[in-house]
Design a protein around this motif. Structure first.
Motif, PDB file in Angstrom:
ATOM      1  N   GLN A 195      -9.379   6.823 -11.400  1.00 13.32           N
ATOM      2  CA  GLN A 195      -8.801   5.527 -11.724  1.00 13.32           C
ATOM      3  C   GLN A 195      -7.283   5.495 -11.684  1.00 13.32           C
ATOM      4  OE1 GLN A 195     -10.491   7.416 -13.826  1.00 13.32           O
ATOM      5  NE2 GLN A 195      -9.329   7.735 -15.717  1.00 13.32           N
ATOM      6  N   GLY A 196      -6.626   6.642 -11.480  1.00 15.27           N
ATOM      7  CA  GLY A 196      -5.169   6.649 -11.506  1.00 15.27           C
ATOM      8  C   GLY A 196      -4.499   6.541 -10.158  1.00 15.27           C
ATOM      9  N   ARG A 197      -5.243   6.199  -9.115  1.00 10.09           N
ATOM     10  CA  ARG A 197      -4.654   6.147  -7.768  1.00 10.09           C
ATOM     11  C   ARG A 197      -3.598   5.064  -7.642  1.00 10.09           C
ATOM     12  NH1 ARG A 197      -9.151   7.115  -3.003  1.00 10.09           N
ATOM     13  NH2 ARG A 197      -9.854   9.179  -3.673  1.00 10.09           N
ATOM     14  N   ALA A 198      -3.877   3.908  -8.180  1.00  7.22           N
ATOM     15  CA  ALA A 198      -2.922   2.798  -8.060  1.00  7.22           C
ATOM     16  C   ALA A 198      -1.608   3.141  -8.748  1.00  7.22           C
ATOM     17  CB  ALA A 198      -3.528   1.527  -8.647  1.00  7.22           C
ATOM     18  N   GLN A 199      -1.690   3.743  -9.913  1.00  5.23           N
ATOM     19  CA  GLN A 199      -0.464   4.122 -10.616  1.00  5.23           C
ATOM     20  C   GLN A 199       0.287   5.207  -9.862  1.00  5.23           C
ATOM     21  OE1 GLN A 199      -1.180   5.380 -14.616  1.00  5.23           O
ATOM     22  NE2 GLN A 199       0.992   5.699 -15.087  1.00  5.23           N
ATOM     23  N   VAL A 200      -0.431   6.173  -9.301  1.00  9.33           N
ATOM     24  CA  VAL A 200       0.214   7.229  -8.514  1.00  9.33           C
ATOM     25  C   VAL A 200       0.924   6.633  -7.297  1.00  9.33           C
ATOM     26  CG1 VAL A 200      -0.253   9.233  -7.054  1.00  9.33           C
ATOM     27  CG2 VAL A 200      -1.307   9.064  -9.299  1.00  9.33           C
ATOM     28  N   ALA A 201       0.270   5.698  -6.602  1.00  9.79           N
ATOM     29  CA  ALA A 201       0.891   5.068  -5.426  1.00  9.79           C
ATOM     30  C   ALA A 201       2.145   4.295  -5.815  1.00  9.79           C
ATOM     31  CB  ALA A 201      -0.121   4.146  -4.749  1.00  9.79           C
ATOM     32  N   ALA A 202       2.107   3.588  -6.943  1.00  9.85           N
ATOM     33  CA  ALA A 202       3.291   2.832  -7.379  1.00  9.85           C
ATOM     34  C   ALA A 202       4.452   3.776  -7.706  1.00  9.85           C
ATOM     35  CB  ALA A 202       2.931   1.967  -8.585  1.00  9.85           C
ATOM     36  N   GLU A 203       4.158   4.879  -8.368  1.00 14.95           N
ATOM     37  CA  GLU A 203       5.229   5.828  -8.699  1.00 14.95           C
ATOM     38  C   GLU A 203       5.796   6.475  -7.437  1.00 14.95           C
ATOM     39  OE1 GLU A 203       3.741   8.592 -11.488  1.00 14.95           O
ATOM     40  OE2 GLU A 203       3.466   7.116 -13.106  1.00 14.95           O
ATOM     41  N   ILE A 221      10.746   0.376   1.689  1.00 13.81           N
ATOM     42  CA  ILE A 221       9.318   0.709   1.640  1.00 13.81           C
ATOM     43  C   ILE A 221       8.587  -0.445   0.963  1.00 13.81           C
ATOM     44  CG2 ILE A 221       7.609   2.356   0.790  1.00 13.81           C
ATOM     45  CD1 ILE A 221       9.787   4.474   0.804  1.00 13.81           C
ATOM     46  N   THR A 222       7.653  -1.049   1.680  1.00 11.01           N
ATOM     47  CA  THR A 222       6.922  -2.207   1.159  1.00 11.01           C
ATOM     48  C   THR A 222       5.616  -1.837   0.465  1.00 11.01           C
ATOM     49  OG1 THR A 222       5.844  -2.512   3.306  1.00 11.01           O
ATOM     50  CG2 THR A 222       7.909  -3.691   2.921  1.00 11.01           C
ATOM     51  N   GLN A 223       4.956  -0.787   0.926  1.00 14.00           N
ATOM     52  CA  GLN A 223       3.653  -0.449   0.353  1.00 14.00           C
ATOM     53  C   GLN A 223       3.370   1.029   0.563  1.00 14.00           C
ATOM     54  OE1 GLN A 223       1.729  -2.658  -1.291  1.00 14.00           O
ATOM     55  NE2 GLN A 223       0.263  -1.076  -1.850  1.00 14.00           N
ATOM     56  N   VAL A 224       2.788   1.652  -0.474  1.00 15.15           N
ATOM     57  CA  VAL A 224       2.315   3.036  -0.401  1.00 15.15           C
ATOM     58  C   VAL A 224       0.863   3.039  -0.844  1.00 15.15           C
ATOM     59  CG1 VAL A 224       2.550   5.372  -1.295  1.00 15.15           C
ATOM     60  CG2 VAL A 224       4.589   4.047  -0.768  1.00 15.15           C
ATOM     61  N   ASN A 225      -0.025   3.570  -0.014  1.00 15.96           N
ATOM     62  CA  ASN A 225      -1.451   3.614  -0.298  1.00 15.96           C
ATOM     63  C   ASN A 225      -1.925   5.064  -0.311  1.00 15.96           C
ATOM     64  OD1 ASN A 225      -1.733   0.758  -0.291  1.00 15.96           O
ATOM     65  ND2 ASN A 225      -1.811   0.783   1.938  1.00 15.96           N
ATOM     66  N   VAL A 226      -2.634   5.420  -1.369  1.00 14.61           N
ATOM     67  CA  VAL A 226      -3.291   6.735  -1.426  1.00 14.61           C
ATOM     68  C   VAL A 226      -4.658   6.562  -0.766  1.00 14.61           C
ATOM     69  CG1 VAL A 226      -4.105   8.587  -2.920  1.00 14.61           C
ATOM     70  CG2 VAL A 226      -2.056   7.307  -3.544  1.00 14.61           C
ATOM     71  N   GLU A 227      -4.725   6.888   0.514  1.00 14.19           N
ATOM     72  CA  GLU A 227      -5.935   6.635   1.279  1.00 14.19           C
ATOM     73  C   GLU A 227      -7.060   7.596   0.915  1.00 14.19           C
ATOM     74  OE1 GLU A 227      -4.801   6.805   5.349  1.00 14.19           O
ATOM     75  OE2 GLU A 227      -3.888   4.807   5.333  1.00 14.19           O
ATOM     76  N   ASN A 228      -6.733   8.823   0.616  1.00 17.09           N
ATOM     77  CA  ASN A 228      -7.770   9.801   0.330  1.00 17.09           C
ATOM     78  C   ASN A 228      -7.231  10.824  -0.650  1.00 17.09           C
ATOM     79  OD1 ASN A 228     -10.135  11.238   0.368  1.00 17.09           O
ATOM     80  ND2 ASN A 228      -9.760  12.239   2.313  1.00 17.09           N
ATOM     81  N   ALA A 229      -8.052  11.186  -1.602  1.00 15.22           N
ATOM     82  CA  ALA A 229      -7.707  12.228  -2.564  1.00 15.22           C
ATOM     83  C   ALA A 229      -8.993  12.951  -2.933  1.00 15.22           C
ATOM     84  CB  ALA A 229      -7.032  11.648  -3.804  1.00 15.22           C
ATOM     85  N   GLN A 230      -9.093  14.197  -2.599  1.00  9.50           N
ATOM     86  CA  GLN A 230     -10.304  14.948  -2.848  1.00  9.50           C
ATOM     87  C   GLN A 230      -9.964  16.416  -3.056  1.00  9.50           C
ATOM     88  OE1 GLN A 230     -12.755  14.471   0.596  1.00  9.50           O
ATOM     89  NE2 GLN A 230     -11.395  15.621   1.942  1.00  9.50           N
ATOM     90  N   PRO A 231     -10.839  17.135  -3.732  1.00  8.89           N
ATOM     91  CA  PRO A 231     -10.582  18.560  -3.925  1.00  8.89           C
ATOM     92  C   PRO A 231     -10.810  19.323  -2.624  1.00  8.89           C
ATOM     93  CG  PRO A 231     -12.698  17.957  -4.858  1.00  8.89           C
ATOM     94  CD  PRO A 231     -12.059  16.679  -4.427  1.00  8.89           C
TER      95      PRO A 231
END
Length: 401
Positions: A195-203, A221-231
């Motif tokens: 659930q913390g992807r949006a906050q990570v992208a904003a930071e 920079i207009t937008q940063v998206n965390v497209e994938n995060a996996q172990p």
């Protein structure tokens, strides 16, 4: 016949002639040297030079000078024409004059700058550009995650984008990598993966933009998206088990909350119902007591006026209340010392047995017909008792002397 065919001497269609007789008998083309001399004279008049003699040396030099002038004019025209260029609506132009930056920005439209003196760099300021980055990161709880980030940016300042940094896109990549490592390194693995992807992208966007402003790249920079995060793949199976366990925990919590939300309102409603029943019973008892007290006051007034009548009335009412709940009735027949016994319970039982034998329902209820039958039996017994009493009284009277 063409004008230059043999035997056409009298023809005045010579295109090089100036009148009807032409140039006499000379039917050949005009001399090229003469044409050059005429052109040289005209150019000499334009550049303030007087025409020379008619010697052969002066004619040759004049021809060379005229040709050089033509070349210079054509080159000047070509040089001036090459200075025109067009700036599109989405572009801005940055001008460098002899390598020195001009402070003004060229706006869209048809423009001209002196070639070989000014160089114009066109920069698109409306297009949204995208850069991607992916690498393994170490989180603050010492777990390794693979993070893929996409960045969207536009050129905000074309002068800074062109002048300040040699390779703005390379600087952007390095800034994004630094921001991602800093933010992910200060975040737990669960927040990065769930659930913390949006906050990570904003930071990441905020930190990377601060780097761009510090470097002066002219990039926003207009937008940063965390497209994938996996172990990593080596621990993917174990991590999936952890995710499923967490989902089971969340599902159990949701079920418990749903049960609580269903049971608690029912309990509250039952408690409220009991409270309302208690209040109703209290009101009923209080009202009944008040009514009894009021009735007693009224009976007291009546009793004070007619004590005997009131006493008998109270007695009758009490007997009615007692006999209403009894299944056996004793009747005192007038003129006789015997008491009549009416077994109402047996009569009802007999009536019920007769109904069950005839196929009626098992529930015993006295209808109109049953009441009539009981009344008939009672009347017959009363008649029998009265006739028996009369006979005894007559026998007694005959025995007397």
């Amino acid at each position: 016949m063409a004008w230059n065919e043999p035997g056409n001497k009298g023809n005045d269609n010579d295109p090089w002639g100036s009148g009807g007789g032409g140039r006499g008998g000379d039917q050949g083309p005009p001399d090229l040297d003469e044409v050059l001399r005429k052109l040289n004279k005209r150019l000499g008049g334009l550049f303030g030079r007087k025409g020379g003699g008619s010697s052969g040396s002066s004619g040759g030099s004049g021809s060379s000078a005229g040709l050089a002038g033509i070349i210079v004019v054509v080159a000047a025209i070509a040089w001036a024409a090459s200075g025109f260029y067009t700036i599109d609506e989405a572009e801005r132009g940055v001008v460098m004059r002899f390598g020195e930056l001009r402070p003004e920005v060229v706006m869209p439209g048809l423009r001209w700058n002196p070639p070989l003196i000014d160089s114009v760099e066109k920069v698109n300021v409306s297009r949204v550009n995208t850069r991607s980055y992916s690498n393994d990161m170490l989180t603050t709880d010492e777990n390794i995650v693979t993070v893929a980030v996409s960045t969207q940016y536009v050129v905000e300042d074309p002068i800074d984008y062109t002048i300040q940094v040699r390779d703005p896109q390379l600087g952007l990549d390095q800034a994004i990598e630094s921001a991602v490592r800093h933010v992910v390194g200060g975040t737990t693995m669960d927040q990065v993966l769930t659930q913390g992807r949006a906050q990570v992208a904003a930071e990441i966007r905020e930190r990377a933009q601060s780097y761009m402003e510090t470097y002066g790249t002219g990039i926003m920079i207009t937008q940063v998206n965390v497209e994938n995060a996996q172990p990593p793949e080596a621990v993917q199976a174990a991590f999936d088990d952890v995710i499923r366990a967490r989902e089971d925990e969340q599902r159990a919590q949701n079920q418990a909350l749903a049960y609580a939300n269903r049971v608690i309102p029912e309990a509250r409603g039952e408690a409220q119902r009991i409270i309302e029943q208690a209040n109703a019973y209290r009101d009923e008892v209080v009202n009944r007591a008040e009514g009894e007290a009021s009735r007693f006051d009224q009976l007291l007034v009546e009793y004070q006026q007619a004590p005997q009548v009131t006493r008998e009335r109270l007695y009758i009412d009490a007997i009615e209340g007692v006999l209403a709940n009894a299944s056996k009735v004793l009747i005192d027949a007038e003129g006789s010392n015997n008491m009549m016994y009416l077994p109402l319970d047996r009569l009802m039982q007999q009536t019920g047995n007769s109904q069950s034998g005839s196929g009626a329902g098992s529930r015993l209820q006295l209808n109109d017909q049953q009441i009539r039958d009981i009344a008939d039996q009672l009347s017959s017994q009363l008649n029998n008792q009265s006739s028996f009493d009369r006979s005894r009284s007559s026998q007694t009277s005959t025995r007397r002397p």
